[in-house]
Design a protein around this motif. Structure first.
Motif, PDB file in Angstrom:
ATOM      1  N   VAL A 170      39.273 -37.448  24.972  1.00  0.00           N
ATOM      2  CA  VAL A 170      38.866 -37.892  25.608  1.00  0.00           C
ATOM      3  C   VAL A 170      37.667 -39.553  26.023  1.00  0.00           C
ATOM      4  N   TYR A 171      37.624 -39.776  27.182  1.00  0.00           N
ATOM      5  CA  TYR A 171      36.679 -41.211  27.419  1.00  0.00           C
ATOM      6  C   TYR A 171      35.548 -40.997  28.017  1.00  0.00           C
ATOM      7  N   SER A 172      34.613 -39.639  28.156  1.00  0.00           N
ATOM      8  CA  SER A 172      33.411 -39.747  28.243  1.00  0.00           C
ATOM      9  C   SER A 172      33.187 -38.488  28.046  1.00  0.00           C
ATOM     10  N   PRO A 173      31.443 -38.149  27.812  1.00  0.00           N
ATOM     11  CA  PRO A 173      31.072 -36.589  27.677  1.00  0.00           C
ATOM     12  C   PRO A 173      31.367 -36.093  28.344  1.00  0.00           C
ATOM     13  N   LEU A 174      32.344 -35.010  28.013  1.00  0.00           N
ATOM     14  CA  LEU A 174      32.262 -33.569  28.438  1.00  0.00           C
ATOM     15  C   LEU A 174      32.759 -33.284  28.511  1.00  0.00           C
ATOM     16  N   TYR A 175      33.458 -31.359  28.866  1.00  0.00           N
ATOM     17  CA  TYR A 175      33.870 -30.486  27.833  1.00  0.00           C
ATOM     18  C   TYR A 175      34.792 -29.414  29.064  1.00  0.00           C
ATOM     19  N   PHE A 176      35.378 -28.411  27.846  1.00  0.00           N
ATOM     20  CA  PHE A 176      36.797 -28.458  28.701  1.00  0.00           C
ATOM     21  C   PHE A 176      37.086 -26.705  28.032  1.00  0.00           C
ATOM     22  N   LEU A 177      36.577 -25.735  28.437  1.00  0.00           N
ATOM     23  CA  LEU A 177      36.858 -24.475  27.056  1.00  0.00           C
ATOM     24  C   LEU A 177      37.250 -23.458  28.188  1.00  0.00           C
ATOM     25  N   GLU A 178      37.704 -22.757  26.758  1.00  0.00           N
ATOM     26  CA  GLU A 178      38.386 -21.419  27.343  1.00  0.00           C
ATOM     27  C   GLU A 178      37.796 -20.522  26.776  1.00  0.00           C
ATOM     28  N   VAL A 179      36.828 -18.996  27.830  1.00  0.00           N
ATOM     29  CA  VAL A 179      36.541 -18.031  27.248  1.00  0.00           C
ATOM     30  C   VAL A 179      37.201 -16.754  27.652  1.00  0.00           C
ATOM     31  N   LYS A 180      37.534 -15.783  26.697  1.00  0.00           N
ATOM     32  CA  LYS A 180      38.145 -14.419  26.661  1.00  0.00           C
ATOM     33  C   LYS A 180      37.351 -13.098  26.438  1.00  0.00           C
ATOM     34  N   SER A 181      37.328 -12.738  26.650  1.00  0.00           N
ATOM     35  CA  SER A 181      36.270 -11.482  26.444  1.00  0.00           C
ATOM     36  C   SER A 181      37.310  -9.763  26.620  1.00  0.00           C
ATOM     37  N   THR A 182      37.143  -8.950  25.600  1.00  0.00           N
ATOM     38  CA  THR A 182      38.259  -7.747  25.956  1.00  0.00           C
ATOM     39  C   THR A 182      36.873  -7.101  26.504  1.00  0.00           C
ATOM     40  N   SER A 183      35.580  -6.831  26.479  1.00  0.00           N
ATOM     41  CA  SER A 183      34.979  -5.973  26.265  1.00  0.00           C
ATOM     42  C   SER A 183      33.838  -6.556  27.352  1.00  0.00           C
ATOM     43  N   ARG A 184      32.893  -5.584  28.312  1.00  0.00           N
ATOM     44  CA  ARG A 184      31.426  -6.278  28.971  1.00  0.00           C
ATOM     45  C   ARG A 184      31.024  -7.065  27.622  1.00  0.00           C
ATOM     46  N   ILE A 201      37.023 -18.529  37.612  1.00  0.00           N
ATOM     47  CA  ILE A 201      37.545 -17.011  37.086  1.00  0.00           C
ATOM     48  C   ILE A 201      38.910 -17.368  36.937  1.00  0.00           C
ATOM     49  N   LEU A 202      39.609 -16.644  36.098  1.00  0.00           N
ATOM     50  CA  LEU A 202      41.300 -16.413  35.629  1.00  0.00           C
ATOM     51  C   LEU A 202      41.424 -15.249  36.130  1.00  0.00           C
ATOM     52  N   GLU A 203      40.687 -14.536  35.571  1.00  0.00           N
ATOM     53  CA  GLU A 203      41.285 -12.758  35.646  1.00  0.00           C
ATOM     54  C   GLU A 203      40.159 -12.110  35.556  1.00  0.00           C
ATOM     55  N   GLY A 204      40.131 -11.477  35.302  1.00  0.00           N
ATOM     56  CA  GLY A 204      38.483 -10.331  35.447  1.00  0.00           C
ATOM     57  C   GLY A 204      37.694 -10.193  36.293  1.00  0.00           C
ATOM     58  N   GLY A 205      36.807 -10.176  36.092  1.00  0.00           N
ATOM     59  CA  GLY A 205      35.528 -11.151  36.757  1.00  0.00           C
ATOM     60  C   GLY A 205      34.581 -10.744  35.823  1.00  0.00           C
ATOM     61  N   ILE A 206      33.762 -11.685  36.742  1.00  0.00           N
ATOM     62  CA  ILE A 206      32.055 -12.257  35.632  1.00  0.00           C
ATOM     63  C   ILE A 206      30.422 -11.343  36.786  1.00  0.00           C
ATOM     64  N   GLU A 214      34.964 -12.359  41.616  1.00  0.00           N
ATOM     65  CA  GLU A 214      36.163 -11.992  41.449  1.00  0.00           C
ATOM     66  C   GLU A 214      37.281 -13.362  40.733  1.00  0.00           C
ATOM     67  N   PRO A 215      37.967 -13.099  40.503  1.00  0.00           N
ATOM     68  CA  PRO A 215      39.313 -14.722  40.044  1.00  0.00           C
ATOM     69  C   PRO A 215      40.194 -15.248  41.447  1.00  0.00           C
ATOM     70  N   ARG A 216      39.747 -16.189  40.827  1.00  0.00           N
ATOM     71  CA  ARG A 216      40.355 -17.724  41.265  1.00  0.00           C
ATOM     72  C   ARG A 216      39.788 -17.956  42.160  1.00  0.00           C
ATOM     73  N   THR A 236      38.965 -13.832  31.266  1.00  0.00           N
ATOM     74  CA  THR A 236      39.191 -15.098  30.997  1.00  0.00           C
ATOM     75  C   THR A 236      38.521 -15.713  32.089  1.00  0.00           C
ATOM     76  N   VAL A 237      37.580 -16.887  31.658  1.00  0.00           N
ATOM     77  CA  VAL A 237      36.456 -17.900  32.985  1.00  0.00           C
ATOM     78  C   VAL A 237      37.124 -19.570  31.623  1.00  0.00           C
ATOM     79  N   TYR A 238      37.228 -20.447  32.869  1.00  0.00           N
ATOM     80  CA  TYR A 238      37.600 -21.997  31.834  1.00  0.00           C
ATOM     81  C   TYR A 238      36.280 -22.066  32.215  1.00  0.00           C
ATOM     82  N   ILE A 239      35.887 -22.774  31.635  1.00  0.00           N
ATOM     83  CA  ILE A 239      33.918 -23.668  31.624  1.00  0.00           C
ATOM     84  C   ILE A 239      34.423 -25.416  31.007  1.00  0.00           C
ATOM     85  N   PHE A 240      34.367 -26.027  32.539  1.00  0.00           N
ATOM     86  CA  PHE A 240      34.373 -27.522  32.627  1.00  0.00           C
ATOM     87  C   PHE A 240      33.389 -27.826  32.718  1.00  0.00           C
TER      88      PHE A 240
END
Length: 296
Positions: A170-184, A201-206, A214-216, A236-240
């Protein structure tokens, strides 16, 4: 006071012969840090006579990141790259002064039933790098940092966070993370984030501050340092995010730039077919007829 400043729902968009869910840009929030554009592809079940075919088209002023959950895409570009991306891998293409690429279902899958599901992301370049030489990098899934903490599984797909660094250049300070949890699980990860931050939020919920999401949807944070939420089961969530640029970015079609003159030059070069072609490709995508500048 809530730390969620904006909720963006996925909106349908057509990218040729394929429908996607558009998440960024949004009229009230054009960018999150350097992230200028996010499409959620699928999940799409494609029959033996349905294939992804995005003909050669140009880009300037950005890097594109492709990350698949299911399916395969053959990427070909004007640098001579010809690579098939599979789930968990990363394609990182930096257009700089200009690149042309196509995205298609690989030949060996074109006559069989298949699935396609993933994310396509545009990251704007620093003003000083907008006209750099184009580059392409393919990163294997096994090279992407992966770890478990607080009973969740985390991948650092691009950028830097948690004292780790992805091999994606990458060419600037950034982050793109996948976070998955099977339990609360309750997470407080703000101390590892910086700049502007958003969560998809791809699937599940927060749950956050008594609200269920919820997702999407994308949640835009007021302050990345206050990033605290509870993941529900099988989520599953993506943090960017990352540091925003001081200058505004203009988007026209597939072009991103801090100066409209760069875009006008690219438009003219594409009309006159001055971009370097993709070897073996003969299709040509015309410029849009309208004037689709996306403004704040």
């Amino acid at each position: 006071m809530s730390n969620i400043s904006l909720i963006i729902e996925e909106r349908p968009a057509n990218i040729g012969n394929f429908m996607v869910g558009r998440l960024l840009p949004f009229r009230e929030k054009r960018m999150v840090g350097p992230f200028a554009f996010i499409d959620h592809m699928g999940p799409a079940a494609m029959s033996d006579h349905e294939n992804l075919d995005v003909p050669p088209h140009p880009h300037i002023g950005l890097s594109t990141l492709t990350f698949l959950f299911e399916g395969e895409i053959e990427h070909r570009d004007s640098l001579g790259t010809d690579v098939v991306i599979k789930p968990g891998q990363v394609n990182w293409m930096t257009s700089g002064s200009g690149i042309v690429h196509s995205e298609r279902t690989p030949e060996y899958l074109r006559k069989s039933d298949k699935m396609l599901h993933g994310l396509q992301i545009w990251v704007a370049l620093n003003k000083s790098l907008e006209e750099m030489e184009p580059e392409f990098f393919h990163v294997e899934e096994t090279d992407i940092p992966y770890w478990e903490q607080d009973n969740v599984k985390i991948k650092l797909i691009a950028g830097e966070a948690f004292g780790k660094k992805s091999p994606v250049p990458v060419y600037s300070p950034l982050y793109f993370l996948e976070v998955k949890s099977t339990s609360r699980q309750k997470l407080n990860i703000g101390s590892s984030l910086f700049g502007e931050s958003a969560l998809y939020i791809l699937e599940g919920g927060i749950e956050s501050e008594g609200n269920l999401f919820e997702p999407r949807v994308i949640l835009i944070a007021n302050d990345a340092k206050l990033c605290e939420f509870t993941m529900l089961e099988n989520t599953t969530v993506y943090i960017f995010g990352g540091e925003p640029f001081p200058e505004e970015r203009f988007i026209y079609w597939n072009f991103v730039a801090s100066d409209k003159e760069l875009i006008e030059k690219a438009k003219q070069n594409w009309l006159e077919q001055k971009f370097k072609p993709v070897p073996g490709e003969t299709d040509f995508v015309p410029l849009p007829n309208q004037n689709p500048y996306l403004k704040k």
